[in-house]
Scaffold this active site. Sequence first.
Site, PDB file in Angstrom:
ATOM      1  N   HIS A  71       0.832  -1.209   0.000  1.00 37.68           N
ATOM      2  CA  HIS A  71       0.000   0.000   0.000  1.00 37.68           C
ATOM      3  C   HIS A  71       0.864   1.255   0.000  1.00 37.68           C
ATOM      4  O   HIS A  71       0.667   2.163  -0.821  1.00 37.68           O
ATOM      5  CB  HIS A  71      -0.908  -0.039   1.236  1.00 37.68           C
ATOM      6  CG  HIS A  71      -1.716   1.199   1.477  1.00 37.68           C
ATOM      7  ND1 HIS A  71      -3.091   1.215   1.416  1.00 37.68           N
ATOM      8  CD2 HIS A  71      -1.360   2.462   1.808  1.00 37.68           C
ATOM      9  CE1 HIS A  71      -3.527   2.437   1.681  1.00 37.68           C
ATOM     10  NE2 HIS A  71      -2.490   3.216   1.937  1.00 37.68           N
ATOM     11  N   GLU A  72       1.825   1.319   0.921  1.00 36.41           N
ATOM     12  CA  GLU A  72       2.617   2.536   1.076  1.00 36.41           C
ATOM     13  C   GLU A  72       3.647   2.702  -0.041  1.00 36.41           C
ATOM     14  O   GLU A  72       3.790   3.786  -0.606  1.00 36.41           O
ATOM     15  CB  GLU A  72       3.327   2.546   2.442  1.00 36.41           C
ATOM     16  CG  GLU A  72       2.405   2.430   3.648  1.00 36.41           C
ATOM     17  CD  GLU A  72       1.466   3.611   3.805  1.00 36.41           C
ATOM     18  OE1 GLU A  72       1.605   4.610   3.063  1.00 36.41           O
ATOM     19  OE2 GLU A  72       0.561   3.545   4.663  1.00 36.41           O
ATOM     20  N   GLU A  82      -6.606   6.617  -1.132  1.00 36.73           N
ATOM     21  CA  GLU A  82      -6.471   5.455  -0.251  1.00 36.73           C
ATOM     22  C   GLU A  82      -7.057   4.209  -0.921  1.00 36.73           C
ATOM     23  O   GLU A  82      -6.511   3.114  -0.798  1.00 36.73           O
ATOM     24  CB  GLU A  82      -7.166   5.716   1.085  1.00 36.73           C
ATOM     25  CG  GLU A  82      -6.517   6.790   1.941  1.00 36.73           C
ATOM     26  CD  GLU A  82      -5.063   6.499   2.270  1.00 36.73           C
ATOM     27  OE1 GLU A  82      -4.669   5.320   2.313  1.00 36.73           O
ATOM     28  OE2 GLU A  82      -4.304   7.463   2.472  1.00 36.73           O
ATOM     29  N   HIS A 107       0.838   4.317  -2.897  1.00 39.28           N
ATOM     30  CA  HIS A 107       1.043   5.762  -2.924  1.00 39.28           C
ATOM     31  C   HIS A 107       2.243   6.160  -3.777  1.00 39.28           C
ATOM     32  O   HIS A 107       2.348   7.312  -4.209  1.00 39.28           O
ATOM     33  CB  HIS A 107       1.233   6.294  -1.500  1.00 39.28           C
ATOM     34  CG  HIS A 107      -0.003   6.226  -0.659  1.00 39.28           C
ATOM     35  ND1 HIS A 107      -1.226   6.688  -1.100  1.00 39.28           N
ATOM     36  CD2 HIS A 107      -0.217   5.742   0.599  1.00 39.28           C
ATOM     37  CE1 HIS A 107      -2.125   6.503  -0.148  1.00 39.28           C
ATOM     38  NE2 HIS A 107      -1.542   5.941   0.887  1.00 39.28           N
TER      39      HIS A 107
END
Length: 756
Positions: free
Chosen positions: A486-487, A544, A491
């Site tokens: 995810h990070e 997100e 992103h």
Amino acid sequence: MILKRILNKAKFNFFTNLFLNQFPKKVNIQRFSQSAVKLKMNNNPLNEFVLELKTPFEELDCREAFDGLTEKERKYLHYYSKASWYGSMISFIQTSPESPLIFPLLHQIFNEENVESLRNSTAGKVTSDDFLAFIIYSCGVFANAGNYKGFGDTKFIPGLNEANMELIISCSKAYQKNKIEIDHLWNLAKKSIYSLSDNIKSLGLKGAGITTYFSSNCSKDDADLVTEWMKTKKLEAYISRTFKTIDSNGKSNYEVRLASADHGEAKGITIDEEEFKGSNFKVVRGDYMRLLPYVIENLKNACDYVANDGQKQMLENIIESFKTGSLDAHKKGSRFWVLDKEPAVEAYIGWMFTYRDPAGERGEFFGWTSMMNRKQSEKFQNMVQNAEKFLVELPWPMTFEKDKFSKPDFTSIDVMAFAGSTVPVGLSIPITYEELRHKEGFKNLTLGNVLNTRFKSDNHSFLSKDDQELMKKFKSKSFEVQVALHELLGHGSGKLFRIDEEGKLNFDKEIVVNPLTGKPIDKWYEPGETFDSKFKAMGSSYEECRAESVALHLCFNREVMKILGHTDEKEIEDLIYVGWLLMIYAGAGRATEMWNPTTKQWGQAHSQARFAIMKVLYEAGVFTIEETEPGKMLRISLKREMIYTVGRKAIAEFLLKLQVFKSTADYEGANNLYEKYSTVDEQFAKWREIVLLNKQPRLILIQANTTIVDDKVQLKTYNGSCDGFIESWRDRFGADATDLHKIMLECWENDKKYFE
């Protein structure tokens, strides 16, 4: 006198006196007692607005990491942490108009005595449940930086009636010592503390909630107009709030107020009043000017203990930003922070996340300090080195990827202090400074001790026994995989197509094709536009959702699993299954807690994102939901065999659309897609009632403090209870507490005219 009012009010029933208008007419008011336990039983409509008496508390353990620091590093940590906690007072002001009143009221009480002392003073005067409800409410206010949930953005009220809360306050040593001041604070705050009118149940703009990022007379149209004007000035809104007044001629005047210790005019920062589309606009300085000097003082002290020149320049520029109101100075400081690789003490401070601004552009103040876990960080750095190989597996063409992947510093950290309205389990920052992220990169951080602590109190009542066992066994490992993807690649992926002031595009218009239409790109970001200003309130949740979808899409990669320490094929299969189950459960079994059925709006970006992903998979038939006990219990069942086929395909198609709309600044297309999947339809609204009936209280983390004794930094930890949590807040500000109480009241008095 306060005691006289108590006697007068005691004869009234709790709900009749306070909440009669909040209940449906069919509710039998008389069957409810004043007990906080009965307040929360069955389908009480106040249930979702009261923090549970069984709210769990856990110590956020950082002893081992702290012990590994040198004395110089500990002093850097100490002063940076103090700056963060002083800065957290800004978070209270950002939360609600009344939070700057509630904090000094409650903190003054506990600054004079501990919980046990107050408990003894109230023994025999209120029930133990009412006393516990008072303590839980106080803990909730401190933990959420105000009286709205940091995760959910809905208001919470005390689980005891006004008369009994007043009685507890009157029994305190603080009241005995300073009756006039406590009386004054209580009388100013009590109505707002207990009010639950529809327009203030959650955060939002006029007509949809309450916010302090804008004055109470600002609607969505006002916010859009402010955004439009700021775009013409090439101004970003991260460190601002906006206050609107109407002059005698009916003309709107918008004051954009920047956060700074200094006030008055400043070249290149403030803007004199000018007219735009029939309204007046100006930019001034001085928001939070009484609080920021405390932050600056401690950051200056931290400068004496930096590890390198980069850390010093980082602090000097952030101090300059806090002093002058220059956003560019904070960006410059953030650049030095990004370039400071793998420091022993990892810390950052400022206006970061835009989740709570109803317009999605203004940052919430956070400050945090932590220590790097070198052993855990090694595998994350291996992820970084191989990131470009994983990017090609994403479902969009490489023309939609950045020209060069900026390899971030990806580390696991143990947090000592995370000051603000909530504590996340992972970070990718600076998330708001897009140009910096593209040129210099960013940092990905997994908050290891937060992740491990949060899972201690988790349970999943809507699953079969077999799935619950798998959750207990693999959820921590599986979530670590999810956070890493995810990070780093969520992103960290994707390109924004834009045109500069000279008309030059950052892509080849003749070559790049929109994969959704097969035609050339015809939309992009104009000069002065950012993702936040373009996508506005939807932007945070949308991003997100994109990052979460990237994680689901890439978790099948065996090399990713190997890097993160998983080589056994059976375990990998279970980790993938649990990862998808966690996402579906978060969307179907928890997310709707954060949805407001009155305003039809979401109060939490991550929850809306997970709900949308869940709806995509529900539509694809990857899992089922059934009521095993009608109106009382659900069963969520994931079809393991469909994850690799139908599920994977559905996520890939959804993720492609998310990215294309983001890359091309296509707000309309993005909004249509996101609204479709994040709308809570009649069926899920019905299931929401079951979700609320079975909701789990959110864990409150107890964070350590540091002190300097004989020129040595000492770590003070606290036991895992509400008593320990309150004690940590008693110790946090020392001799400055009284001054902070006065400043918070002063801030409220200065701003109250904008929220009346």
